[in-house]
Design an enzyme around this catalytic site. Structure first.
Site, PDB file in Angstrom:
ATOM      1  N   LYS A   1      65.039  16.954  28.709  1.00  0.00           N
ATOM      2  CA  LYS A   1      64.374  16.755  27.426  1.00  0.00           C
ATOM      3  C   LYS A   1      65.112  15.743  26.555  1.00  0.00           C
ATOM      4  CE  LYS A   1      61.205  20.493  26.969  1.00  0.00           C
ATOM      5  NZ  LYS A   1      60.703  21.615  26.153  1.00  0.00           N
TER       6      LYS A   1
ATOM      7  N   ARG B   1      62.632  26.798  33.138  1.00  0.00           N
ATOM      8  CA  ARG B   1      61.629  25.835  33.597  1.00  0.00           C
ATOM      9  C   ARG B   1      62.350  24.529  33.925  1.00  0.00           C
ATOM     10  NH1 ARG B   1      58.116  22.046  31.203  1.00  0.00           N
ATOM     11  NH2 ARG B   1      56.004  22.022  32.111  1.00  0.00           N
TER      12      ARG B   1
END
Length: 290
Positions: free
Chosen positions: A225, A259
């Protein structure tokens, strides 16, 4: 709420189990793989590899999280429903999650075997929780700070970030419970990068114990991210090390589901953390015994 194992559709997970959720993007414009698994054959190979590397959940998404071309419900259904059905048939040992905020998509994927609805936009469509209750499947309740789907944060601020995270996620969890979603099938997610700048995402990582202490199983989505890239000032292809560091911290603080794009590396990190914590024995233990 639960403090031990949890259940997603047909699949149960143990009290001390740290679970890898592999990402399978059915989009031509994913930020990470740029459409590498948009083709059916490539996507199925990705599922096969993820299962072999230790994933117990696969998260299938038909719309990229960020801004981009408009994808309506019919197109999202076309991208994910036949694939979910095929994965359920070929890999019955895997729990199938679908990353969607739309109730009509959620209903369609549950009809063909999905076990979890991963609502990455914090209850934007309130009917999605009704769908999870109707089908008896799991639901992810995520903090977004009220962000609109497929938008990026702009000068967002919080007087008490973790207080806001707790209020939104626990509120969504309690609503889902009241609607009939099984208590053992509700997960909460602090929503790294969603409605947050980099400092916010670092703070929710540092303070994750406040969320895990609620007893609801916590899912984190950290993989590659922007907060990792900005923290280390590295491009997309250089974010794995930072992702794994954040993964280890979140695992130590009690997160249960991770995840991830890189399944094998994430699985090793989680196994190491579990062994240090004393909930997993070493794979081998020969040193000093000969």
């Amino acid at each position: 709420m639960i403090e031990d194992g949890f259940r997603l559709g047909r699949h149960s997970f143990g009290a001390n189990e740290l679970v890898v959720m592999a990402i399978v993007n059915r989009t031509p414009d994913s930020f990470y793989d740029r459409g590498a698994t948009f083709d059916d054959d490539a996507a199925m190979k990705r599922v096969e590899l993820a299962a072999a590397q230790g994933a117990r959940i696969v998260d299938i998404g038909g719309v990229k999280a960020g801004p981009g071309n408009e994808v309506g419900p019919a197109e999202e259904i076309r991208r994910v429903v036949p694939f979910v059905e095929a994965v359920c048939e070929r890999f019955p040992e895997l729990a199938i999650s679908v990353d969607t905020w739309r109730a009509e998509v959620g209903d369609a994927v549950c009809r063909v075997g999905a076990d979890l609805l991963n609502d990455a936009w914090g209850g934007h469509d309130p009917d999605l929780a009704h769908v999870a209750a109707k089908h008896g499947v799991g639901l992810v309740c995520m903090h977004t700070g009220g962000a609109v789907p497929r938008t990026r944060p702009h000068r967002v601020g919080y007087s008490d970030l973790m207080g806001d995270v707790l209020e939104q996620t626990l509120g969504l969890a309690q609503r889902a419970l009241a609607l009939g979603v099984p208590s053992e099938s509700i997960l909460v997610d602090p929503g790294h990068d969603f409605g947050k700048n980099t400092r916010h995402s670092l703070e929710v990582t540092r303070r994750l114990g406040e969320l895990t202490a609620t007893g609801w199983p916590v899912l984190v989505s950290l993989s590659n991210k922007d907060f990792v890239g900005e923290t280390l000032d590295v491009p997309l292809e250089g974010r794995l090390t930072g992702t794994l560091a954040a993964t280890a911290v979140c695992a130590w603080l009690g997160a249960r589901v991770f995840r991830a794009h890189e399944v094998a590396e994430t699985r090793q990190v989680l196994d190491m953390v579990a062994s240090i914590a004393g909930t997993r024995a070493p794979a081998v233990s020969r040193r000093g015994l000969a």
